[in-house]
Enzyme design. Sequence first.
Site, mmCIF file in Angstrom:
data_model
loop_
_atom_site.group_PDB
_atom_site.id
_atom_site.type_symbol
_atom_site.label_atom_id
_atom_site.label_comp_id
_atom_site.label_asym_id
_atom_site.label_seq_id
_atom_site.Cartn_x
_atom_site.Cartn_y
_atom_site.Cartn_z
ATOM 1 C CG HIS A 1 -1.686 1.291 1.383
ATOM 2 N ND1 HIS A 1 -2.891 1.531 0.763
ATOM 3 C CD2 HIS A 1 -1.389 2.409 2.089
ATOM 4 C CE1 HIS A 1 -3.301 2.751 1.083
ATOM 5 N NE2 HIS A 1 -2.415 3.305 1.898
ATOM 6 C CD GLU A 2 1.942 3.496 3.673
ATOM 7 O OE1 GLU A 2 2.120 4.574 3.060
ATOM 8 O OE2 GLU A 2 0.964 3.291 4.423
ATOM 9 C CG HIS B 1 5.778 11.301 -5.697
ATOM 10 N ND1 HIS B 1 6.913 11.385 -4.915
ATOM 11 C CD2 HIS B 1 5.649 12.525 -6.265
ATOM 12 C CE1 HIS B 1 7.416 12.591 -4.995
ATOM 13 N NE2 HIS B 1 6.675 13.306 -5.819
#
Length: 228
Positions: free
Chosen positions: A96-97, A104
């Site tokens: 998820h991170e 980005h």
Amino acid sequence: MPGIWIIFIIFALLSAGVSWRLRSKFNEYSQIGLSNGLSGKEIAERMLHENNIYDVRVLSVEGMLTDHYNPQDKTVNLSADVYYGRSVAAAAVAAHECGHAVQHATAYGPLKFRSAMVPFLTISSSYLQWIILIGILLINTTIIPLAIGVALFAVTTLFSFVTLPVEFDASRRALAWVQNRNIVNQREYGYAKDALWWAAMTYVVAALGSLATLLYYASLLMGGRRSD
């Protein structure tokens, strides 16, 4: 101000309930070992590299559920249980991170918009509650301070809602990747999906709580206008 306290209590209880459920799920799935034996750090690095991202570092940070992606220094920060863990929970959170890192790298619109709001909110949050308090105290004299406070709180609420697609999209990317790359089997995929769903619910409750509070302050402002 009984109204605001009722709103606060309702959403505080909701938030506490969802947070408890998230921790319970994380603890449960932390006990389920990942069939491939990979650690959260290894999964994070693999996902980054398979998305052609080589300028993001994967770091270990203190605390529980303190995992986050920092776009300023391009770091995926994982709590120790996730960084070193070899569980379904560690796999879900790490992926998820990294989903945020992929956002980005690909200039995902909602993330760009959210990041652009951060400097303004960092400054305004220091004064927001004081402005609203002064506005409520002076509402029978002037509505200007409260109007300013409501406007600032509206930006905060917008930020909460912009966060929702960012979080849901990061989970979507994470789940698609762990499934397509066989990081998890079918049973583990269901657990990972459940864990990320409860994590997303914390943001949903926060956004709804912010909206309810905004509407309450706006009703005070409208009442002040009618009494002028």
